[in-house]
Design an enzyme around this catalytic site. Structure first.
Site: not given
Ligand code: APR
Length: 316
Positions: A152, A179
């Site tokens: 990310d 996530h």
């Protein structure tokens, strides 16, 4: 300190193979163990011809899991099924939860002191699963259990660099939360160098980062989810852990860990690593209005994901 022993569980897969390749190139690794339920002899033979120092050994099937894990300093886990179009990371839960539980039981038995990086999705839930299993086995060290959310950060920094027209290596963007989808919260207001975006553009960029995994799932059209970029991110994560284990006291990383930075029991935020794992939770910094709203909205979802993982092990 002798060079590290690192195992990849799920090493024959779409993420496992490139992550094994990148780890084979890491000079901090002396012993690289490849474990999967299929195909590791071929992957191992292939990688073993590369002229770098790490010794590659392949292990396959339950009977060899003990040898794969004994003496490991770090275990990276990408074992599981990947996402197909139309599926969310949460849809993978039933299959991957069982795989992670089984593998963590083995880690608890054969290398209870190892650092653990979990990639198998849904990470928001598989990390709490691992924590519960380790607790039941009496070997839980919350400072050494991580969800690998580095991708990310990699994505956020890449997309911000594209907008700024600079080298992505010169960009940092903290990404906090979880996530999956809206639980991924890039703090664009803290990007360095600074970004100046109006609210609509900031929202669009936040959406792109939150849905970047789906962008790849759709582009792969049924062939799976992100593998190469995930492997790169996992290799960066592993390198950070190994540098810290080697005594580097300046290693900072955004990663999903047990924390009390928020009222959620697991939360990705910037941490400083030391020889024993997480050494310090760094402040999250001030959020702007959009980020604050997202943060409040995300908490409920992340709490549900965490509870689902805990309940899977405790039967709650
Ligand atoms: N033990 C070890 N390996 C296993 C096990 C197990 N119990 N079960 C499955 N595997 C292996 C498979 O044999 C395969 O080689 O895990 C590997 C998974 O590879 P892929 O199917 O190619 O999946 P990949 O794209 O690598 O994604 C794996 O990571 O990002 C997450 O959502 C993704 O959860 C998925 C995981």
């Amino acid at each position: 300190r002798p060079k590290a022993t690192v195992a990849v569980l799920g090493a024959a897969g779409g993420i496992g193979q490139p992550v094994a390749l990148l780890l084979k190139l890491n000079p901090l690794i002396g012993d690289l163990r490849l474990y999967d339920i299929v195909n590791t002899p071929g992957v191992g033979a292939d990688l073993s011809h590369i002229n770098t120092g790490a010794k590659v050994t392949a292990f396959m099937g339950d009977a060899q899991l003990c040898d794969a894990l004994s003496g490991c300093d770090l275990v990276i886990i990408p074992a599981g099924v990947p996402r197909k179009p139309g599926m969310t990371r949460d849809d993978l839960f039933n299959i991957n939860a069982k795989i992670v539980k089984t593998l963590i039981e083995a880690v608890a038995t054969y290398c209870p002191n190892a650092w653990i990086g979990i990639i198998s999705n849904p990470v928001n839930s598989t990390v709490p699963i691992a924590a519960e299993v380790l607790k039941q086995k009496g070997v839980y060290d919350p400072l050494k259990l991580f969800g690998v959310t580095t991708l990310d950060v990699v994505r956020a920094e890449t997309f911000v660099a594209e907008i700024l027209g600079v080298d992505p290596k010169d960009v940092t963007v903290p990404v906090i939360g979880g996530h999956a989808g809206t639980t991924i919260l890039p703090l664009l207001s803290q990007a360095m160098p600074a970004l100046s975006l109006d609210d609509d553009k900031a929202k669009a960029l936040m959406d792109r980062i939150q849905n970047a995994g789906t962008e790849v799932v759709n582009a792969k059209a049924g062939a799976g989810s992100a593998t190469l970029s995930m492997a790169y991110a996992a290799s960066e994560f592993a390198d950070a852990c190994l540098r810290a284990l080697n005594g580097d006291t300046g290693v900072v990383l955004c990663t999903y860990v047990a924390s009390n930075v928020t009222d959620l029991p697991f939360f990705a935020s910037p941490v400083r690593l030391g020889k024993g794992g997480v050494e310090e939770f760094l402040p999250i910094g001030e959020m702007n209005k959009l980020e604050q709203e997202n943060f409040e909205e995300m908490k409920g979802q992340l709490a549900i994901n965490i509870k689902k993982g805990v309940d899977f092990v405790t039967g709650g």
